[in-house]
Design an enzyme around this catalytic site. Structure first.
Site, mmCIF file in Angstrom:
data_model
loop_
_atom_site.group_PDB
_atom_site.id
_atom_site.type_symbol
_atom_site.label_atom_id
_atom_site.label_comp_id
_atom_site.label_asym_id
_atom_site.label_seq_id
_atom_site.Cartn_x
_atom_site.Cartn_y
_atom_site.Cartn_z
ATOM 1 N N ASP A 204 -7.562 -5.067 -8.141
ATOM 2 C CA ASP A 204 -7.369 -5.979 -9.271
ATOM 3 C C ASP A 204 -6.408 -7.128 -9.025
ATOM 4 O O ASP A 204 -6.446 -8.126 -9.744
ATOM 5 C CB ASP A 204 -6.860 -5.191 -10.483
ATOM 6 N N ASP B 216 -7.717 0.613 -4.999
ATOM 7 C CA ASP B 216 -6.334 0.418 -5.409
ATOM 8 C C ASP B 216 -6.035 1.470 -6.476
ATOM 9 O O ASP B 216 -6.947 2.101 -7.022
ATOM 10 C CB ASP B 216 -6.186 -1.004 -5.965
ATOM 11 N N ASP C 184 -2.791 1.353 -9.066
ATOM 12 C CA ASP C 184 -2.225 0.797 -10.286
ATOM 13 C C ASP C 184 -3.153 -0.252 -10.899
ATOM 14 O O ASP C 184 -3.587 -1.186 -10.208
ATOM 15 C CB ASP C 184 -0.860 0.164 -10.009
ATOM 16 N N LYS D 86 -3.008 -2.969 3.452
ATOM 17 C CA LYS D 86 -4.158 -2.453 2.712
ATOM 18 C C LYS D 86 -5.448 -2.659 3.508
ATOM 19 O O LYS D 86 -6.285 -1.751 3.601
ATOM 20 C CB LYS D 86 -4.257 -3.126 1.343
ATOM 21 N N GLU E 65 0.902 0.281 -14.354
ATOM 22 C CA GLU E 65 1.618 -0.022 -13.122
ATOM 23 C C GLU E 65 2.763 0.989 -13.030
ATOM 24 O O GLU E 65 3.653 1.016 -13.900
ATOM 25 C CB GLU E 65 2.169 -1.451 -13.139
#
Length: 214
Positions: free
Chosen positions: A169, A13, A15, A146, A22
């Site tokens: 996260d 990932d 951010d 994803k 972010e």
């Protein structure tokens, strides 16, 4: 003489994983909507809101921003401690790396290029007459996308799915972490830590101490 480690694919990932912020909140700072956007982001990452719905709500607050904002935000991005060291070690081993983000390709793309990462996928923001419309262009990169992207990167690189590692996260990363051979929660929300194979905090290169990297 030690045997060479079998190749693994590492998909991250962006951010709050590869970078400390972010991006949607950095953009929102320029639009004057950061507090509102940060609240929506936090709720979405805890799994309290549908990601696609929350993304559209956050992006709507960005309407009217000039496209020059991307260059400004890219300059504000802070790479997570240990990320450069992790990428250097993966490069040394010849292990491919991919990024898949619920953020925006307008920032993720240049960041990936800067870090030498050829594979990435992220949302695109719709632009008209040099300004953001407040809408996402094309398919939203949600948790299902994803996971699908991880599979596609594995096929492209010829790495068996069981030898893939995913790092994320938030709740939007859960399907990706479950699909990978080994899923790592990094500075993650409790819902993510509870479902990951391992949890790491503070430095991203701490993942090198986990079994897939040994």
């Amino acid at each position: 003489m030690s045997l060479p480690r079998p190749t693994r694919l590492v998909v991250m990932d962006v951010d709050s994983t590869l970078i400390t912020q972010e991006v949607v909140e950095l953009l929102a700072q320029h639009a004057g909507s950061r507090a509102e956007v940060a609240d929506i982001t936090e709720r979405a990452m805890r799994g309290e809101l549908d990601f696609t719905e929350s993304l559209r709500a956050r992006v709507a607050t960005l309407a009217g921003l000039p496209v020059s904002v991307f260059e400004a935000v890219l300059a504000e991005v802070v790479v997570t401690p240990g990320a450069v060291e992790l990428l250097a070690e993966l490069d040394r081993r010849g292990w491919p790396v991919g990024l898949v983000s619920g953020g925006f390709v307008e920032v993720v793309g240049p960041l990936a290029d800067r870090l030498g990462i050829p594979r990435y996928r992220a949302n695109a923001l719709e632009v008209e007459h040099g300004a953001l419309t407040g809408r996402v262009a094309g398919e939203v990169v949600d948790r299902a996308v994803k996971a699908r992207t991880l599979r596609e990167f594995a096929a492209e690189t010829g790495v068996p799915l069981e030898r893939t590692v995913a790092i994320g996260d938030g709740a939007n990363d859960l399907d990706m972490l479950a699909t990978a051979g080994f899923g790592i929660a990094f500075n993650a929300k409790p819902v993510v830590c509870a479902q990951a194979d391992a949890e790491v905090r503070d430095r991203l290169d701490a993942v090198l101490d986990l079994p897939p990297f040994a």
